[in-house]
Motif scaffolding. Sequence first.
Motif, PDB file in Angstrom:
ATOM      1  N   GLY A  19      15.946   0.045   3.468  1.00 53.40           N
ATOM      2  CA  GLY A  19      17.084  -0.879   3.585  1.00 53.40           C
ATOM      3  C   GLY A  19      17.593  -0.875   5.009  1.00 53.40           C
ATOM      4  O   GLY A  19      17.034  -0.198   5.882  1.00 53.40           O
ATOM      5  N   ALA A  74       8.934  10.436   0.681  1.00 56.14           N
ATOM      6  CA  ALA A  74       9.195  11.795   1.175  1.00 56.14           C
ATOM      7  C   ALA A  74      10.570  11.865   1.817  1.00 56.14           C
ATOM      8  O   ALA A  74      10.976  10.954   2.529  1.00 56.14           O
ATOM      9  N   SER A  75      11.275  12.958   1.570  1.00 53.70           N
ATOM     10  CA  SER A  75      12.509  13.189   2.310  1.00 53.70           C
ATOM     11  C   SER A  75      12.123  13.694   3.693  1.00 53.70           C
ATOM     12  O   SER A  75      11.265  14.574   3.829  1.00 53.70           O
ATOM     13  N   VAL A  76      12.771  13.160   4.706  1.00 53.99           N
ATOM     14  CA  VAL A  76      12.455  13.605   6.072  1.00 53.99           C
ATOM     15  C   VAL A  76      12.820  15.077   6.291  1.00 53.99           C
ATOM     16  O   VAL A  76      12.373  15.690   7.258  1.00 53.99           O
ATOM     17  N   ALA A 103      15.940   7.523   9.364  1.00 55.88           N
ATOM     18  CA  ALA A 103      16.567   7.898   8.085  1.00 55.88           C
ATOM     19  C   ALA A 103      17.851   8.687   8.295  1.00 55.88           C
ATOM     20  O   ALA A 103      17.971   9.446   9.258  1.00 55.88           O
ATOM     21  N   GLY A 104      18.776   8.503   7.385  1.00 54.87           N
ATOM     22  CA  GLY A 104      19.992   9.318   7.465  1.00 54.87           C
ATOM     23  C   GLY A 104      21.095   8.797   6.583  1.00 54.87           C
ATOM     24  O   GLY A 104      20.975   7.725   5.979  1.00 54.87           O
ATOM     25  N   THR A 153      19.934   7.398  17.701  1.00 52.77           N
ATOM     26  CA  THR A 153      21.175   8.104  17.990  1.00 52.77           C
ATOM     27  C   THR A 153      22.331   7.194  17.582  1.00 52.77           C
ATOM     28  O   THR A 153      22.157   6.289  16.751  1.00 52.77           O
ATOM     29  N   SER A 154      23.501   7.423  18.120  1.00 52.66           N
ATOM     30  CA  SER A 154      24.653   6.611  17.731  1.00 52.66           C
ATOM     31  C   SER A 154      25.730   6.703  18.798  1.00 52.66           C
ATOM     32  O   SER A 154      25.869   7.736  19.468  1.00 52.66           O
ATOM     33  N   LYS A 171      23.756  13.360  16.096  1.00 55.09           N
ATOM     34  CA  LYS A 171      23.198  12.224  16.842  1.00 55.09           C
ATOM     35  C   LYS A 171      23.047  12.546  18.322  1.00 55.09           C
ATOM     36  O   LYS A 171      22.105  12.092  18.970  1.00 55.09           O
ATOM     37  N   ALA A 199      25.161  -1.959  13.401  1.00 57.73           N
ATOM     38  CA  ALA A 199      24.708  -2.984  12.465  1.00 57.73           C
ATOM     39  C   ALA A 199      25.478  -2.909  11.163  1.00 57.73           C
ATOM     40  O   ALA A 199      25.921  -1.840  10.746  1.00 57.73           O
ATOM     41  N   THR A 201      25.352  -2.550   7.685  1.00 53.97           N
ATOM     42  CA  THR A 201      24.469  -2.063   6.627  1.00 53.97           C
ATOM     43  C   THR A 201      25.375  -1.395   5.610  1.00 53.97           C
ATOM     44  O   THR A 201      26.591  -1.335   5.798  1.00 53.97           O
ATOM     45  N   THR A 204      27.858   0.961   7.079  1.00 51.36           N
ATOM     46  CA  THR A 204      29.038   0.532   7.838  1.00 51.36           C
ATOM     47  C   THR A 204      29.848  -0.547   7.124  1.00 51.36           C
ATOM     48  O   THR A 204      30.825  -1.043   7.677  1.00 51.36           O
TER      49      THR A 204
HETATM   50  P1  NAI Z   1      21.221   2.667   5.581  1.00 51.05           P
HETATM   51  O1  NAI Z   1      21.999   3.581   4.712  1.00 51.05           O
HETATM   52  O2  NAI Z   1      21.155   1.225   5.240  1.00 51.05           O
HETATM   53  O3  NAI Z   1      19.728   3.193   5.778  1.00 51.05           O
HETATM   54  C1  NAI Z   1      19.385   4.545   5.858  1.00 51.05           C
HETATM   55  C2  NAI Z   1      18.204   4.781   4.942  1.00 51.05           C
HETATM   56  O4  NAI Z   1      17.787   6.148   5.077  1.00 51.05           O
HETATM   57  C3  NAI Z   1      18.528   4.553   3.474  1.00 51.05           C
HETATM   58  O5  NAI Z   1      17.658   3.578   2.932  1.00 51.05           O
HETATM   59  C4  NAI Z   1      18.336   5.924   2.828  1.00 51.05           C
HETATM   60  O6  NAI Z   1      17.790   5.878   1.512  1.00 51.05           O
HETATM   61  C5  NAI Z   1      17.367   6.585   3.796  1.00 51.05           C
HETATM   62  N1  NAI Z   1      17.435   8.039   3.733  1.00 51.05           N
HETATM   63  C6  NAI Z   1      18.537   8.824   3.629  1.00 51.05           C
HETATM   64  N2  NAI Z   1      18.184  10.108   3.590  1.00 51.05           N
HETATM   65  C7  NAI Z   1      16.824  10.159   3.681  1.00 51.05           C
HETATM   66  C8  NAI Z   1      15.874  11.213   3.703  1.00 51.05           C
HETATM   67  N3  NAI Z   1      16.259  12.481   3.624  1.00 51.05           N
HETATM   68  N4  NAI Z   1      14.569  10.906   3.812  1.00 51.05           N
HETATM   69  C9  NAI Z   1      14.155   9.608   3.885  1.00 51.05           C
HETATM   70  N5  NAI Z   1      15.026   8.566   3.844  1.00 51.05           N
HETATM   71  C10 NAI Z   1      16.338   8.841   3.761  1.00 51.05           C
HETATM   72  O7  NAI Z   1      21.848   2.850   7.051  1.00 51.05           O
HETATM   73  P2  NAI Z   1      21.542   2.135   8.444  1.00 51.05           P
HETATM   74  O8  NAI Z   1      22.835   1.654   8.975  1.00 51.05           O
HETATM   75  O9  NAI Z   1      20.410   1.193   8.346  1.00 51.05           O
HETATM   76  O10 NAI Z   1      21.134   3.391   9.347  1.00 51.05           O
HETATM   77  C11 NAI Z   1      19.856   3.590   9.913  1.00 51.05           C
HETATM   78  C12 NAI Z   1      19.995   4.576  11.051  1.00 51.05           C
HETATM   79  O11 NAI Z   1      20.816   4.032  12.089  1.00 51.05           O
HETATM   80  C13 NAI Z   1      20.663   5.902  10.655  1.00 51.05           C
HETATM   81  O12 NAI Z   1      20.045   6.960  11.353  1.00 51.05           O
HETATM   82  C14 NAI Z   1      22.074   5.730  11.141  1.00 51.05           C
HETATM   83  O13 NAI Z   1      22.709   6.954  11.359  1.00 51.05           O
HETATM   84  C15 NAI Z   1      21.842   4.948  12.409  1.00 51.05           C
HETATM   85  N6  NAI Z   1      23.000   4.239  12.888  1.00 51.05           N
HETATM   86  C16 NAI Z   1      23.483   3.175  12.226  1.00 51.05           C
HETATM   87  C17 NAI Z   1      24.579   2.499  12.727  1.00 51.05           C
HETATM   88  C18 NAI Z   1      25.090   1.268  12.100  1.00 51.05           C
HETATM   89  O14 NAI Z   1      25.991   0.651  12.698  1.00 51.05           O
HETATM   90  N7  NAI Z   1      24.581   0.849  10.953  1.00 51.05           N
HETATM   91  C19 NAI Z   1      25.288   2.976  13.928  1.00 51.05           C
HETATM   92  C20 NAI Z   1      24.651   4.064  14.586  1.00 51.05           C
HETATM   93  C21 NAI Z   1      23.554   4.674  14.061  1.00 51.05           C
END
Ligand code: NAI
Length: 305
Positions: A19, A74-76, A103-104, A153-154, A171, A199, A201, A204
């Motif tokens: 996602g 797989a979990s990272v 992932a996170g 990162t973030s 991060k 973004a 998502t 956020t």
């Molecule tokens: P999201 O929640 O839509 O996507 C994160 C995905 O990681 C989810 O689909 C979740 O199931 C998966 N996930 C969680 N734990 C996992 C694990 N242990 N192993 C494998 N998959 C796992 O969030 P988003 O916003 O797309 O975030 C993506 C990355 O961007 C993250 O690292 C987040 O910290 C980073 N980020 C996002 C920002 C934003 O504004 N959305 C801002 C700064 C950083």
Amino acid sequence: MPATIRFDGQVAVVTGAGGGLGRSHALQLAARGAKVVVNDLGAARDGTGNGLTAAENVVAEIRAAGGEAIASAASVTDPAGVQEMVDQAMREWKRIDILVNNAGFLRDKSFTKMTLDDFRAIVDVHLMGAVICTKAVWEIMKQQNYGRIVMTTSSSGLFGNFGQSNYGAAKMALVGLMQTLSLEGEKYGIRVNCLAPTAATRMTEDLMPAEVLALLTPESVTPGMLYLASRDAPTRAILCAGAGTFSRSYITLGDGVHIGERPDAVEQLVAKLDTLADRSKEIVPSAGFQQSQMEVAKALAARKQ
Ligand code: NAI
């Protein structure tokens, strides 16, 4: 017109690609010719639960558009699961060119209310998850003499955000990881960079108003990732991306002041705060070592005077 950036013949692993940003990254890499491992644990927003469906849905989207992809749940944070994912990609496609550590999840709380478990869970998924996945592809990339690794990162790590001490620390740790891996990977053709996205998502969705979220599409961030994953990628860059705006962020070092060892050193230092804060001669050191060299050079120069 600049040349189209393509990934034909390349294999990419995108973690957390079920996602949000990861899905957008995976779809674009596949649309531009890469074979993609779509990894997602299928976890909830706070990291609980799991399932293959999220990753499989994105794989189905890629295949429907004529691309090639496989799913991994797989979990990272699970080295054995990550190794199995990498082995599967190697069995299918014989190489791994790109790893996007994406992932996170979040566990936001003020530091007062944050438990050590909340802190560890975030360090575990963002920092250790990236370490585990990077470790699993590192030797492969070295052997190939080619690799592109993107750490997500973030701005929370780069600049801080209220309620995100765990997340910000994890991060920013990825920036530190990137700094050293880019140096160690250089002679093997491995380039390591950081993407700081913004973004709309599920991560956020409740943090910003709807009209702002409408501008912050994951698709407007992905071109930044594509650049960092491309053949002509830089290395050791921090690229901020959101709403179609891109900017570079840097860890810099000021020219500094030399005080020397003396009983009133602290008073002398305080008397020179304006010089200390002067940013006109800031540099981006080529490695941590350059900073210590600068300190010693100033001490030696002072001794000669
Ligand atoms: P999201 O929640 O839509 O996507 C994160 C995905 O990681 C989810 O689909 C979740 O199931 C998966 N996930 C969680 N734990 C996992 C694990 N242990 N192993 C494998 N998959 C796992 O969030 P988003 O916003 O797309 O975030 C993506 C990355 O961007 C993250 O690292 C987040 O910290 C980073 N980020 C996002 C920002 C934003 O504004 N959305 C801002 C700064 C950083």
